[in-house]
Design a protein around this motif. Structure first.
Motif, PDB file in Angstrom:
ATOM      1  N   THR A 161       0.838  -1.200   0.000  1.00 48.91           N
ATOM      2  CA  THR A 161       0.000   0.000   0.000  1.00 48.91           C
ATOM      3  C   THR A 161       0.873   1.251   0.000  1.00 48.91           C
ATOM      4  O   THR A 161       0.551   2.244  -0.663  1.00 48.91           O
ATOM      5  CB  THR A 161      -0.943  -0.014   1.214  1.00 48.91           C
ATOM      6  N   GLN A 162       1.988   1.209   0.728  1.00 49.27           N
ATOM      7  CA  GLN A 162       2.920   2.341   0.696  1.00 49.27           C
ATOM      8  C   GLN A 162       3.515   2.515  -0.703  1.00 49.27           C
ATOM      9  O   GLN A 162       3.587   3.638  -1.209  1.00 49.27           O
ATOM     10  CB  GLN A 162       4.038   2.137   1.721  1.00 49.27           C
ATOM     11  N   ARG A 163       3.932   1.416  -1.319  1.00 50.68           N
ATOM     12  CA  ARG A 163       4.510   1.503  -2.665  1.00 50.68           C
ATOM     13  C   ARG A 163       3.506   2.054  -3.672  1.00 50.68           C
ATOM     14  O   ARG A 163       3.877   2.742  -4.614  1.00 50.68           O
ATOM     15  CB  ARG A 163       5.021   0.131  -3.118  1.00 50.68           C
ATOM     16  N   ALA A 164       2.229   1.745  -3.445  1.00 51.71           N
ATOM     17  CA  ALA A 164       1.185   2.248  -4.350  1.00 51.71           C
ATOM     18  C   ALA A 164       0.867   3.721  -4.097  1.00 51.71           C
ATOM     19  O   ALA A 164       0.093   4.323  -4.841  1.00 51.71           O
ATOM     20  CB  ALA A 164      -0.077   1.402  -4.199  1.00 51.71           C
ATOM     21  N   GLY A 165       1.436   4.289  -3.031  1.00 52.83           N
ATOM     22  CA  GLY A 165       1.222   5.702  -2.740  1.00 52.83           C
ATOM     23  C   GLY A 165       0.007   6.008  -1.891  1.00 52.83           C
ATOM     24  O   GLY A 165      -0.324   7.179  -1.681  1.00 52.83           O
ATOM     25  N   ALA A 166      -0.666   4.980  -1.377  1.00 50.70           N
ATOM     26  CA  ALA A 166      -1.885   5.210  -0.591  1.00 50.70           C
ATOM     27  C   ALA A 166      -1.592   5.414   0.896  1.00 50.70           C
ATOM     28  O   ALA A 166      -2.476   5.849   1.640  1.00 50.70           O
ATOM     29  CB  ALA A 166      -2.850   4.038  -0.764  1.00 50.70           C
ATOM     30  N   LEU A 167      -0.373   5.107   1.331  1.00 51.75           N
ATOM     31  CA  LEU A 167       0.052   5.347   2.713  1.00 51.75           C
ATOM     32  C   LEU A 167       1.377   6.089   2.683  1.00 51.75           C
ATOM     33  O   LEU A 167       2.212   5.855   1.811  1.00 51.75           O
ATOM     34  CB  LEU A 167       0.250   4.033   3.482  1.00 51.75           C
ATOM     35  N   ASP A 168       1.583   6.930   3.667  1.00 50.52           N
ATOM     36  CA  ASP A 168       2.834   7.651   3.806  1.00 50.52           C
ATOM     37  C   ASP A 168       3.977   6.665   4.044  1.00 50.52           C
ATOM     38  O   ASP A 168       3.783   5.617   4.660  1.00 50.52           O
ATOM     39  CB  ASP A 168       2.726   8.627   4.984  1.00 50.52           C
ATOM     40  N   THR A 169       5.151   7.010   3.552  1.00 54.26           N
ATOM     41  CA  THR A 169       6.305   6.130   3.705  1.00 54.26           C
ATOM     42  C   THR A 169       7.269   6.627   4.783  1.00 54.26           C
ATOM     43  O   THR A 169       8.396   6.147   4.880  1.00 54.26           O
ATOM     44  CB  THR A 169       7.067   5.997   2.369  1.00 54.26           C
ATOM     45  N   GLY A 170       6.841   7.562   5.607  1.00 55.50           N
ATOM     46  CA  GLY A 170       7.686   8.090   6.668  1.00 55.50           C
ATOM     47  C   GLY A 170       8.025   7.063   7.734  1.00 55.50           C
ATOM     48  O   GLY A 170       9.029   7.195   8.435  1.00 55.50           O
ATOM     49  N   LEU A 171       7.193   6.058   7.888  1.00 53.95           N
ATOM     50  CA  LEU A 171       7.450   4.961   8.809  1.00 53.95           C
ATOM     51  C   LEU A 171       7.624   3.679   8.013  1.00 53.95           C
ATOM     52  O   LEU A 171       6.955   3.479   6.988  1.00 53.95           O
ATOM     53  CB  LEU A 171       6.281   4.775   9.786  1.00 53.95           C
ATOM     54  N   ARG A 172       8.511   2.809   8.491  1.00 50.56           N
ATOM     55  CA  ARG A 172       8.615   1.496   7.879  1.00 50.56           C
ATOM     56  C   ARG A 172       7.293   0.759   8.106  1.00 50.56           C
ATOM     57  O   ARG A 172       6.612   0.996   9.104  1.00 50.56           O
ATOM     58  CB  ARG A 172       9.772   0.709   8.503  1.00 50.56           C
ATOM     59  N   PRO A 173       6.922  -0.163   7.218  1.00 50.13           N
ATOM     60  CA  PRO A 173       5.642  -0.859   7.394  1.00 50.13           C
ATOM     61  C   PRO A 173       5.559  -1.616   8.716  1.00 50.13           C
ATOM     62  O   PRO A 173       4.497  -1.696   9.323  1.00 50.13           O
ATOM     63  CB  PRO A 173       5.540  -1.793   6.182  1.00 50.13           C
ATOM     64  N   GLU A 174       6.698  -2.153   9.194  1.00 54.29           N
ATOM     65  CA  GLU A 174       6.709  -2.842  10.487  1.00 54.29           C
ATOM     66  C   GLU A 174       6.361  -1.874  11.617  1.00 54.29           C
ATOM     67  O   GLU A 174       5.613  -2.216  12.534  1.00 54.29           O
ATOM     68  CB  GLU A 174       8.094  -3.448  10.773  1.00 54.29           C
ATOM     69  N   GLU A 175       6.932  -0.677  11.564  1.00 52.81           N
ATOM     70  CA  GLU A 175       6.665   0.328  12.592  1.00 52.81           C
ATOM     71  C   GLU A 175       5.199   0.751  12.569  1.00 52.81           C
ATOM     72  O   GLU A 175       4.565   0.890  13.616  1.00 52.81           O
ATOM     73  CB  GLU A 175       7.545   1.565  12.370  1.00 52.81           C
ATOM     74  N   LEU A 176       4.675   0.912  11.383  1.00 50.76           N
ATOM     75  CA  LEU A 176       3.288   1.339  11.238  1.00 50.76           C
ATOM     76  C   LEU A 176       2.329   0.274  11.772  1.00 50.76           C
ATOM     77  O   LEU A 176       1.398   0.585  12.524  1.00 50.76           O
ATOM     78  CB  LEU A 176       2.995   1.644   9.764  1.00 50.76           C
ATOM     79  N   PHE A 177       2.585  -0.976  11.424  1.00 54.81           N
ATOM     80  CA  PHE A 177       1.718  -2.055  11.893  1.00 54.81           C
ATOM     81  C   PHE A 177       1.787  -2.168  13.412  1.00 54.81           C
ATOM     82  O   PHE A 177       0.759  -2.295  14.091  1.00 54.81           O
ATOM     83  CB  PHE A 177       2.109  -3.379  11.227  1.00 54.81           C
TER      84      PHE A 177
END
Length: 197
Positions: free
Chosen positions: A133-149
């Motif tokens: 979802t981050q790669r698709a641009g729908a979520l900010d990439t300021g946090l790693r996906p692990e951190e966000l989850f």
């Protein structure tokens, strides 16, 4: 009359969920589980072997239940606040799950958790969905996906982990609708979704 093995086993599991959630592994009593289920405690040993294996089965069942009830795909991750709201709803309806995880954490001695490889894979699939979802641009990439989850799980659980702190911070008695709305807003802001809400 034939013994209904499946129903007896399920009654024991249901009773064990409540017993372990209330008392943890060390404080749980096989006798109370049998009494709650209306079944002779000897059936517990027959179906599950021992208390440790029963706790493992309880945790496995509860983990499968939440994973099935609240999946996270890349499409669903586009509104991460909505996902957090679903977690909140689940924890409110089934507080035993969060309590079981806390009891498990209190018993953690640094070794592998029950079913750690399977649980790691489940978490990994959710992290991968966030990454897509981050790669698709729908979520900010300021946090790693692990951190966000991790942040979403922590925020959704905190309301139920320390309700006394929630009361003190938010000033007063619990208001589930307001708590849920706050959580959704926080997660959307964290993911930079709907920041103007």
């Amino acid at each position: 009359m034939a013994w209904d093995t499946a129903r007896t086993r399920q009654a024991l599991l249901d009773a064990a969920v409540d017993e372990f959630a209330e008392h943890g592994f060390d404080g749980a009593r096989i006798e109370r589980i049998g009494t709650r289920a209306g079944v002779n405690k000897e059936r517990i040993y027959q179906y599950f072997g021992n208390k440790q294996r029963l706790f493992g089965q309880v945790l496995e069942t509860e983990l499968e239940r939440i994973a099935t009830a609240i999946p996270l795909t890349a499409e669903q991750a586009e509104d991460l606040g909505h996902y957090a709201g679903l977690l909140y709803d689940y924890h409110r309806a089934r507080p035993q799950f969060i309590r079981l995880l806390h009891w498990e954490g209190l018993q953690d001695r640094g070794g592998p958790a029950l079913q750690e490889p399977e649980r790691t894979a489940t978490y990994g699939s959710r992290v991968a969905a966030l990454a897509r979802t981050q790669r698709a641009g729908a979520l900010d990439t300021g946090l790693r996906p692990e951190e966000l989850f991790y942040a979403v799980l922590a925020l959704a659980a905190w309301w139920f982990t320390v309700p006394q702190a929630v009361r003190m911070i938010f000033g007063g008695s619990s208001d589930p609708e307001a708590e849920r709305a706050s959580l959704v807003r926080l997660v959307r802001r964290l993911a930079r979704q709907g920041g103007s809400e």
